[in-house]
Scaffold this motif. Sequence first.
Motif, PDB file in Angstrom:
ATOM      1  N   ALA A 123     -10.028  25.720 109.225  1.00 28.43           N
ATOM      2  CA  ALA A 123      -9.740  25.779 107.789  1.00 28.43           C
ATOM      3  C   ALA A 123      -8.368  25.210 107.451  1.00 28.43           C
ATOM      4  CB  ALA A 123      -9.835  27.221 107.293  1.00 28.43           C
ATOM      5  N   THR A 124      -7.619  24.789 108.463  1.00 26.34           N
ATOM      6  CA  THR A 124      -6.281  24.264 108.214  1.00 26.34           C
ATOM      7  C   THR A 124      -6.361  22.778 107.873  1.00 26.34           C
ATOM      8  OG1 THR A 124      -5.823  23.573 110.480  1.00 26.34           O
ATOM      9  CG2 THR A 124      -5.437  25.902 109.940  1.00 26.34           C
ATOM     10  N   PRO A 125      -5.317  22.210 107.289  1.00 26.49           N
ATOM     11  CA  PRO A 125      -5.333  20.773 106.949  1.00 26.49           C
ATOM     12  C   PRO A 125      -5.142  19.858 108.155  1.00 26.49           C
ATOM     13  CG  PRO A 125      -3.715  21.994 105.622  1.00 26.49           C
ATOM     14  CD  PRO A 125      -4.120  22.875 106.754  1.00 26.49           C
ATOM     15  N   LEU A 126      -4.946  20.423 109.329  1.00 20.59           N
ATOM     16  CA  LEU A 126      -4.634  19.636 110.515  1.00 20.59           C
ATOM     17  C   LEU A 126      -5.829  19.569 111.458  1.00 20.59           C
ATOM     18  CD1 LEU A 126      -1.124  21.213 111.122  1.00 20.59           C
ATOM     19  CD2 LEU A 126      -1.600  18.965 110.147  1.00 20.59           C
ATOM     20  N   GLN A 127      -5.913  18.474 112.190  1.00 16.78           N
ATOM     21  CA  GLN A 127      -7.009  18.334 113.148  1.00 16.78           C
ATOM     22  C   GLN A 127      -6.675  19.088 114.426  1.00 16.78           C
ATOM     23  OE1 GLN A 127      -8.912  14.480 113.500  1.00 16.78           O
ATOM     24  NE2 GLN A 127      -9.121  14.760 115.708  1.00 16.78           N
ATOM     25  N   PHE A 154      -3.569  32.423 110.502  1.00 16.48           N
ATOM     26  CA  PHE A 154      -3.899  31.328 111.407  1.00 16.48           C
ATOM     27  C   PHE A 154      -3.377  30.001 110.869  1.00 16.48           C
ATOM     28  CE2 PHE A 154      -6.370  34.353 113.629  1.00 16.48           C
ATOM     29  CZ  PHE A 154      -6.746  33.797 114.840  1.00 16.48           C
ATOM     30  N   GLY A 155      -3.465  29.813 109.548  1.00 13.06           N
ATOM     31  CA  GLY A 155      -2.936  28.589 108.964  1.00 13.06           C
ATOM     32  C   GLY A 155      -1.435  28.476 109.152  1.00 13.06           C
ATOM     33  N   ASN A 156      -0.723  29.583 108.975  1.00 13.18           N
ATOM     34  CA  ASN A 156       0.730  29.578 109.182  1.00 13.18           C
ATOM     35  C   ASN A 156       1.082  29.300 110.640  1.00 13.18           C
ATOM     36  OD1 ASN A 156       1.192  30.126 106.479  1.00 13.18           O
ATOM     37  ND2 ASN A 156       1.483  32.336 106.785  1.00 13.18           N
ATOM     38  N   TRP A 157       0.311  29.885 111.548  1.00 15.19           N
ATOM     39  CA  TRP A 157       0.561  29.658 112.979  1.00 15.19           C
ATOM     40  C   TRP A 157       0.358  28.193 113.336  1.00 15.19           C
ATOM     41  CZ3 TRP A 157      -3.264  29.389 117.267  1.00 15.19           C
ATOM     42  CH2 TRP A 157      -2.647  29.399 118.530  1.00 15.19           C
ATOM     43  N   ILE A 158      -0.766  27.614 112.885  1.00 12.62           N
ATOM     44  CA  ILE A 158      -1.044  26.206 113.176  1.00 12.62           C
ATOM     45  C   ILE A 158       0.010  25.303 112.533  1.00 12.62           C
ATOM     46  CG2 ILE A 158      -2.650  24.323 112.650  1.00 12.62           C
ATOM     47  CD1 ILE A 158      -3.510  25.969 115.009  1.00 12.62           C
ATOM     48  N   ASN A 159       0.400  25.609 111.297  1.00  8.88           N
ATOM     49  CA  ASN A 159       1.405  24.792 110.622  1.00  8.88           C
ATOM     50  C   ASN A 159       2.741  24.849 111.356  1.00  8.88           C
ATOM     51  OD1 ASN A 159       2.317  23.162 108.326  1.00  8.88           O
ATOM     52  ND2 ASN A 159       3.548  24.956 107.812  1.00  8.88           N
ATOM     53  N   ARG A 160       3.104  26.044 111.848  1.00  9.86           N
ATOM     54  CA  ARG A 160       4.356  26.187 112.592  1.00  9.86           C
ATOM     55  C   ARG A 160       4.303  25.393 113.895  1.00  9.86           C
ATOM     56  NH1 ARG A 160       9.612  26.861 111.683  1.00  9.86           N
ATOM     57  NH2 ARG A 160      10.671  27.956 113.398  1.00  9.86           N
ATOM     58  N   ILE A 161       3.161  25.411 114.559  1.00 10.32           N
ATOM     59  CA  ILE A 161       2.995  24.609 115.763  1.00 10.32           C
ATOM     60  C   ILE A 161       3.179  23.132 115.433  1.00 10.32           C
ATOM     61  CG2 ILE A 161       1.319  23.804 117.471  1.00 10.32           C
ATOM     62  CD1 ILE A 161       0.165  26.627 117.514  1.00 10.32           C
ATOM     63  N   PHE A 162       2.520  22.673 114.364  1.00 15.11           N
ATOM     64  CA  PHE A 162       2.596  21.267 113.971  1.00 15.11           C
ATOM     65  C   PHE A 162       4.033  20.840 113.704  1.00 15.11           C
ATOM     66  CE2 PHE A 162       2.595  18.092 110.509  1.00 15.11           C
ATOM     67  CZ  PHE A 162       1.942  17.047 111.158  1.00 15.11           C
ATOM     68  N   GLN A 163       4.800  21.731 113.085  1.00 10.16           N
ATOM     69  CA  GLN A 163       6.177  21.399 112.730  1.00 10.16           C
ATOM     70  C   GLN A 163       7.127  21.396 113.922  1.00 10.16           C
ATOM     71  OE1 GLN A 163       7.295  24.218 109.706  1.00 10.16           O
ATOM     72  NE2 GLN A 163       6.049  23.254 108.112  1.00 10.16           N
ATOM     73  N   THR A 164       6.783  22.127 114.975  1.00 15.53           N
ATOM     74  CA  THR A 164       7.749  22.322 116.058  1.00 15.53           C
ATOM     75  C   THR A 164       7.306  21.772 117.408  1.00 15.53           C
ATOM     76  OG1 THR A 164       6.849  24.534 116.551  1.00 15.53           O
ATOM     77  CG2 THR A 164       8.665  24.408 114.957  1.00 15.53           C
ATOM     78  N   THR A 165       6.041  21.453 117.589  1.00 11.99           N
ATOM     79  CA  THR A 165       5.572  21.004 118.897  1.00 11.99           C
ATOM     80  C   THR A 165       6.051  19.586 119.190  1.00 11.99           C
ATOM     81  OG1 THR A 165       3.623  21.006 120.343  1.00 11.99           O
ATOM     82  CG2 THR A 165       3.379  19.944 118.203  1.00 11.99           C
ATOM     83  N   PRO A 166       6.306  19.244 120.439  1.00 13.83           N
ATOM     84  CA  PRO A 166       6.734  17.871 120.765  1.00 13.83           C
ATOM     85  C   PRO A 166       5.651  16.855 120.417  1.00 13.83           C
ATOM     86  CG  PRO A 166       7.187  19.365 122.601  1.00 13.83           C
ATOM     87  CD  PRO A 166       6.339  20.126 121.627  1.00 13.83           C
ATOM     88  N   ALA A 167       6.087  15.676 120.001  1.00 13.10           N
ATOM     89  CA  ALA A 167       5.131  14.613 119.705  1.00 13.10           C
ATOM     90  C   ALA A 167       4.394  14.187 120.964  1.00 13.10           C
ATOM     91  CB  ALA A 167       5.858  13.421 119.075  1.00 13.10           C
ATOM     92  N   ASP A 168       5.086  14.229 122.080  1.00 15.25           N
ATOM     93  CA  ASP A 168       4.488  13.886 123.369  1.00 15.25           C
ATOM     94  C   ASP A 168       4.043  15.181 124.046  1.00 15.25           C
ATOM     95  OD1 ASP A 168       3.750  13.021 125.858  1.00 15.25           O
ATOM     96  OD2 ASP A 168       5.661  12.067 126.350  1.00 15.25           O
ATOM     97  N   LEU A 169       2.751  15.364 124.153  1.00 20.72           N
ATOM     98  CA  LEU A 169       2.209  16.595 124.711  1.00 20.72           C
ATOM     99  C   LEU A 169       2.755  16.877 126.104  1.00 20.72           C
ATOM    100  CD1 LEU A 169       0.014  18.774 123.944  1.00 20.72           C
ATOM    101  CD2 LEU A 169      -1.574  17.449 125.325  1.00 20.72           C
TER     102      LEU A 169
END
Length: 308
Positions: free
Chosen positions: A60-64, A285-300
Amino acid sequence: MPIKIPKGLPALSALEKEGVMVMDEAGPTFQYHRPLRIGLLNLMPDKINTEIQIARLLGATPLQVELTLIKTSSYVPKNTSSEHIASFYHDWSDIREQKFDGFIITGAPIETMPFEEVSYWGELTHIFQWTQTNVHSCLNICWGAQAAMHYFHNMPRYLLNEKAFGVFSHHGLDSCSPYLKGFPDDFHIPVSRWMEMRRTDIPPGSGISVLIDSSETGLCLLHDPRHHALHIFNHIEYDSTTLADEYFRDRDAGRSIHLPRNYFPGDCETLHPRNQWRGHAHLLFGNWINRIFQTTPADLATIGHPEV
């Protein structure tokens, strides 16, 4: 954006009927940022319903999101067909070299058993340690949260006089937390557990903050930044009828169980329960996913590197 899940998983058709954007693993990637890799270590006996509940919220989040289903290597599930497990699940030992943006560990129906007596406890401790180097952010649910707090902080548990069972009022304690963005001061969350952990046992200097609690059922959501984890002791992910399913299952089996509190309209078990928590589950869950998106490294591959 859609959630990307394994081709043929029963959650695919169930979520499509609900209007959730989903795609199977053979589908194309539509966004410029890579999909977020989320692992689900599913310890629940009803694996298919748990898959649907978690995938619904992630989708349900805007991210894939790319969802990977994982099981322990040291335990063979007994309540889900071997065909389903073989088709959709990976042993943790087979994916331990991989990196994940997010990792979810579910509850398990072994709550009153001492942790060290659980058949896969040894493997689970390795998984907890592995999350510190291979996962950017963890979400541990119910028994999974208790197990994580025991492993990382040696927190004790206490057996309740009766099962905390029903839908209870909860209170958000930190409106500035990115995980509580959009939450009202008070809201409802389903609870289904025999054990509790207590605020007074949180180790001083641990860095843990209490984000949500309840005057009736105690601690609910903890933020554990040193272990880049959220620990939620209650079941915000539950469907409308999950508590009813648990109630009728235990009652019909002759187990000691009371009617779930604040759940059936007028406490009449023949009436369909009203879902009072769906919006807050999507928010968390949306807040958790959004926080991950904002802080996770671009290179996995750089997840777990202290300099990143």
